[in-house]
Motif scaffolding. Structure first.
Motif, PDB file in Angstrom:
ATOM      1  N   MET A  29      55.023  42.783  37.638  1.00 57.01           N
ATOM      2  CA  MET A  29      54.625  41.392  37.768  1.00 57.01           C
ATOM      3  C   MET A  29      53.468  41.301  38.769  1.00 57.01           C
ATOM      4  SD  MET A  29      56.958  38.237  39.155  1.00 57.01           S
ATOM      5  CE  MET A  29      57.017  38.843  40.824  1.00 57.01           C
ATOM      6  N   GLU A  30      52.562  40.364  38.530  1.00 59.31           N
ATOM      7  CA  GLU A  30      51.504  40.055  39.494  1.00 59.31           C
ATOM      8  C   GLU A  30      51.522  38.554  39.717  1.00 59.31           C
ATOM      9  OE1 GLU A  30      46.790  40.824  40.502  1.00 59.31           O
ATOM     10  OE2 GLU A  30      47.541  41.370  38.526  1.00 59.31           O
ATOM     11  N   GLN A  31      51.620  38.148  40.985  1.00 58.67           N
ATOM     12  CA  GLN A  31      51.727  36.717  41.288  1.00 58.67           C
ATOM     13  C   GLN A  31      50.570  36.228  42.143  1.00 58.67           C
ATOM     14  OE1 GLN A  31      55.527  36.164  43.155  1.00 58.67           O
ATOM     15  NE2 GLN A  31      54.817  36.850  45.134  1.00 58.67           N
ATOM     16  N   PHE A  32      50.427  34.914  42.169  1.00 58.10           N
ATOM     17  CA  PHE A  32      49.345  34.223  42.871  1.00 58.10           C
ATOM     18  C   PHE A  32      47.985  34.720  42.385  1.00 58.10           C
ATOM     19  CE2 PHE A  32      52.940  33.453  45.653  1.00 58.10           C
ATOM     20  CZ  PHE A  32      52.822  32.089  45.857  1.00 58.10           C
ATOM     21  N   THR A  33      47.868  34.832  41.054  1.00 56.88           N
ATOM     22  CA  THR A  33      46.596  35.276  40.480  1.00 56.88           C
ATOM     23  C   THR A  33      45.480  34.275  40.754  1.00 56.88           C
ATOM     24  OG1 THR A  33      47.170  34.332  38.327  1.00 56.88           O
ATOM     25  CG2 THR A  33      47.711  36.659  38.693  1.00 56.88           C
ATOM     26  N   LYS A  34      45.824  33.035  41.071  1.00 61.91           N
ATOM     27  CA  LYS A  34      44.804  32.031  41.419  1.00 61.91           C
ATOM     28  C   LYS A  34      44.030  32.437  42.675  1.00 61.91           C
ATOM     29  CE  LYS A  34      47.856  28.979  44.099  1.00 61.91           C
ATOM     30  NZ  LYS A  34      47.169  29.018  45.380  1.00 61.91           N
ATOM     31  N   ASP A  35      44.634  33.299  43.504  1.00 64.94           N
ATOM     32  CA  ASP A  35      43.989  33.749  44.729  1.00 64.94           C
ATOM     33  C   ASP A  35      43.460  35.183  44.634  1.00 64.94           C
ATOM     34  OD1 ASP A  35      44.490  31.327  46.091  1.00 64.94           O
ATOM     35  OD2 ASP A  35      46.545  31.966  46.502  1.00 64.94           O
ATOM     36  N   ARG A  36      43.517  35.753  43.444  1.00 64.05           N
ATOM     37  CA  ARG A  36      43.000  37.113  43.236  1.00 64.05           C
ATOM     38  C   ARG A  36      41.472  37.040  43.142  1.00 64.05           C
ATOM     39  NH1 ARG A  36      45.391  39.046  38.149  1.00 64.05           N
ATOM     40  NH2 ARG A  36      43.800  37.763  37.214  1.00 64.05           N
ATOM     41  N   PRO A  37      40.746  37.888  43.867  1.00 65.53           N
ATOM     42  CA  PRO A  37      39.282  37.883  43.749  1.00 65.53           C
ATOM     43  C   PRO A  37      38.849  38.170  42.307  1.00 65.53           C
ATOM     44  CG  PRO A  37      39.979  39.238  45.604  1.00 65.53           C
ATOM     45  CD  PRO A  37      41.208  38.890  44.834  1.00 65.53           C
ATOM     46  N   SER A  38      37.746  37.566  41.916  1.00 66.17           N
ATOM     47  CA  SER A  38      37.293  37.710  40.532  1.00 66.17           C
ATOM     48  C   SER A  38      36.921  39.150  40.183  1.00 66.17           C
ATOM     49  CB  SER A  38      36.100  36.792  40.270  1.00 66.17           C
ATOM     50  OG  SER A  38      35.023  37.160  41.114  1.00 66.17           O
ATOM     51  N   TRP A  39      36.575  39.963  41.165  1.00 63.94           N
ATOM     52  CA  TRP A  39      36.168  41.339  40.882  1.00 63.94           C
ATOM     53  C   TRP A  39      37.358  42.289  40.767  1.00 63.94           C
ATOM     54  CZ3 TRP A  39      37.902  44.254  44.870  1.00 63.94           C
ATOM     55  CH2 TRP A  39      37.989  43.670  46.131  1.00 63.94           C
ATOM     56  N   LYS A  40      38.580  41.801  41.054  1.00 64.08           N
ATOM     57  CA  LYS A  40      39.769  42.639  40.882  1.00 64.08           C
ATOM     58  C   LYS A  40      40.404  42.310  39.541  1.00 64.08           C
ATOM     59  CE  LYS A  40      44.389  43.692  42.421  1.00 64.08           C
ATOM     60  NZ  LYS A  40      45.060  43.438  41.153  1.00 64.08           N
ATOM     61  N   LEU A  41      40.528  43.316  38.718  1.00 60.90           N
ATOM     62  CA  LEU A  41      41.128  43.115  37.399  1.00 60.90           C
ATOM     63  C   LEU A  41      42.625  42.871  37.517  1.00 60.90           C
ATOM     64  CD1 LEU A  41      39.326  45.979  35.431  1.00 60.90           C
ATOM     65  CD2 LEU A  41      38.825  43.530  35.384  1.00 60.90           C
ATOM     66  N   PRO A  42      43.215  42.170  36.529  1.00 56.21           N
ATOM     67  CA  PRO A  42      44.668  42.000  36.529  1.00 56.21           C
ATOM     68  C   PRO A  42      45.362  43.364  36.507  1.00 56.21           C
ATOM     69  CG  PRO A  42      43.636  40.552  34.913  1.00 56.21           C
ATOM     70  CD  PRO A  42      42.565  41.483  35.416  1.00 56.21           C
ATOM     71  N   THR A  43      46.524  43.435  37.111  1.00 58.74           N
ATOM     72  CA  THR A  43      47.285  44.672  37.139  1.00 58.74           C
ATOM     73  C   THR A  43      47.766  44.991  35.728  1.00 58.74           C
ATOM     74  OG1 THR A  43      47.961  44.220  39.402  1.00 58.74           O
ATOM     75  CG2 THR A  43      49.269  45.842  38.168  1.00 58.74           C
ATOM     76  N   GLU A  44      47.343  46.122  35.230  1.00 60.84           N
ATOM     77  CA  GLU A  44      47.650  46.520  33.864  1.00 60.84           C
ATOM     78  C   GLU A  44      49.160  46.596  33.639  1.00 60.84           C
ATOM     79  OE1 GLU A  44      47.091  50.412  31.026  1.00 60.84           O
ATOM     80  OE2 GLU A  44      45.575  50.023  32.556  1.00 60.84           O
ATOM     81  N   GLY A  45      49.621  45.951  32.567  1.00 58.83           N
ATOM     82  CA  GLY A  45      51.027  45.994  32.186  1.00 58.83           C
ATOM     83  C   GLY A  45      51.923  45.046  32.943  1.00 58.83           C
ATOM     84  N   ALA A  46      51.381  44.312  33.911  1.00 61.04           N
ATOM     85  CA  ALA A  46      52.195  43.392  34.711  1.00 61.04           C
ATOM     86  C   ALA A  46      52.081  41.972  34.176  1.00 61.04           C
ATOM     87  CB  ALA A  46      51.754  43.426  36.173  1.00 61.04           C
ATOM     88  N   THR A  47      53.203  41.273  34.090  1.00 62.66           N
ATOM     89  CA  THR A  47      53.207  39.871  33.706  1.00 62.66           C
ATOM     90  C   THR A  47      52.488  39.084  34.795  1.00 62.66           C
ATOM     91  OG1 THR A  47      55.332  40.193  32.610  1.00 62.66           O
ATOM     92  CG2 THR A  47      54.693  37.924  33.080  1.00 62.66           C
ATOM     93  N   GLN A  48      51.591  38.196  34.400  1.00 64.51           N
ATOM     94  CA  GLN A  48      50.737  37.462  35.327  1.00 64.51           C
ATOM     95  C   GLN A  48      51.304  36.066  35.600  1.00 64.51           C
ATOM     96  OE1 GLN A  48      47.549  39.030  36.406  1.00 64.51           O
ATOM     97  NE2 GLN A  48      48.894  40.643  35.657  1.00 64.51           N
ATOM     98  N   PHE A  49      51.288  35.668  36.891  1.00 59.53           N
ATOM     99  CA  PHE A  49      51.731  34.341  37.297  1.00 59.53           C
ATOM    100  C   PHE A  49      50.664  33.723  38.185  1.00 59.53           C
ATOM    101  CE2 PHE A  49      55.591  36.657  36.387  1.00 59.53           C
ATOM    102  CZ  PHE A  49      56.331  35.728  35.655  1.00 59.53           C
ATOM    103  N   VAL A  50      50.263  32.491  37.887  1.00 54.09           N
ATOM    104  CA  VAL A  50      49.237  31.797  38.653  1.00 54.09           C
ATOM    105  C   VAL A  50      49.707  31.584  40.089  1.00 54.09           C
ATOM    106  CG1 VAL A  50      47.952  29.621  38.867  1.00 54.09           C
ATOM    107  CG2 VAL A  50      48.246  30.693  36.628  1.00 54.09           C
ATOM    108  N   GLU A  51      50.978  31.284  40.261  1.00 53.58           N
ATOM    109  CA  GLU A  51      51.544  31.109  41.602  1.00 53.58           C
ATOM    110  C   GLU A  51      52.724  32.052  41.756  1.00 53.58           C
ATOM    111  OE1 GLU A  51      52.004  27.248  43.219  1.00 53.58           O
ATOM    112  OE2 GLU A  51      49.989  26.637  42.663  1.00 53.58           O
ATOM    113  N   ASP A  52      53.798  31.567  42.348  1.00 52.66           N
ATOM    114  CA  ASP A  52      54.988  32.343  42.649  1.00 52.66           C
ATOM    115  C   ASP A  52      55.708  32.754  41.354  1.00 52.66           C
ATOM    116  OD1 ASP A  52      57.464  33.271  43.539  1.00 52.66           O
ATOM    117  OD2 ASP A  52      58.110  31.343  44.317  1.00 52.66           O
ATOM    118  N   GLY A  53      55.761  34.033  41.094  1.00 52.25           N
ATOM    119  CA  GLY A  53      56.460  34.533  39.915  1.00 52.25           C
ATOM    120  C   GLY A  53      57.903  34.866  40.177  1.00 52.25           C
ATOM    121  N   LEU A  54      58.335  34.783  41.429  1.00 57.33           N
ATOM    122  CA  LEU A  54      59.697  35.161  41.779  1.00 57.33           C
ATOM    123  C   LEU A  54      60.707  34.027  41.617  1.00 57.33           C
ATOM    124  CD1 LEU A  54      58.837  37.221  44.979  1.00 57.33           C
ATOM    125  CD2 LEU A  54      59.342  38.093  42.711  1.00 57.33           C
TER     126      LEU A  54
END
Length: 185
Positions: free
Chosen positions: A158-183
């Motif tokens: 899982m990858e959470q708080f993607t809204k705060d991920r820098p644009s140059w960092k790619l999403p974590t491969e294979g991880a479910t993406q959450f804009v905020e708290d995924g927990l």
């Protein structure tokens, strides 16, 4: 004409235990069910389950708290139940810093305290305990002694708080993406 040397990188079989030089401790270990996490100086060492009932999950967090705590752009964490987290040495060497103004504020009046447990000698963050996560501790994958576990059992799902991920960092491969708290979904 300058001479150039090409080197072939050493390949490591990351499916087998791998303990590179990483800090001062040399007594980290892993088994099929359990492994150690050690601070940089070696004063604090924990053991934790790598699967089963005590292991909750592994995730990448891009929240602003993790940005500041790691002095980086994200943290790679895993969560275990407190009943399965063992202090092998140095529990008395841990210092705490806690605060209630965190990204996990959900309900006015609710306890939002996140307490960080650091090695008093070298400053390594060993784990976090949050009121929003009763009975669990959040550890950093980077503190785990067997680096093969970073690729296998501790690989984030899982990858959470993607809204705060820098644009140059790619999403974590294979991880479910959450804009905020995924927990807490």
């Amino acid at each position: 004409m300058a001479s150039t040397t090409t080197t072939t990188p050493t390949t490591i079989d990351k499916t087998k235990p791998y303990f590179p030089l990483a800090g001062l401790a040399t007594d980290g270990w892993s088994t099929e069910d359990e492994a150690t996490a050690t601070c940089f100086c070696g004063a604090v060492q924990l053991s934790f389950p790598t699967h089963g009932p005590g292991f909750v999950g592994s995730f990448v967090c891009n929240c602003s708290d993790c940005h500041k705590l790691t002095a980086s752009i994200h943290a790679t964490n895993f969560t275990v139940y407190d009943t399965h987290l063992k202090h092998l040495r140095g529990q008395e060497n841990l210092k705490t810093f806690g605060q209630s103004r965190t990204v996990f504020f959900k309900t006015p009046g609710q306890d939002n305290t996140m307490t960080n447990y650091f090695c008093n000698t070298c400053g390594s963050l060993m784990y976090r305990v949050g009121a929003a996560f009763p009975g669990m501790s959040i550890l950093r994958v980077g503190s785990v002694d067997d680096f093969s576990l970073h690729e296998t059992k501790l690989r984030p799902t899982m990858e959470q708080f993607t809204k705060d991920r820098p644009s140059w960092k790619l999403p974590t491969e294979g991880a479910t993406q959450f804009v905020e708290d995924g927990l807490h979904v």
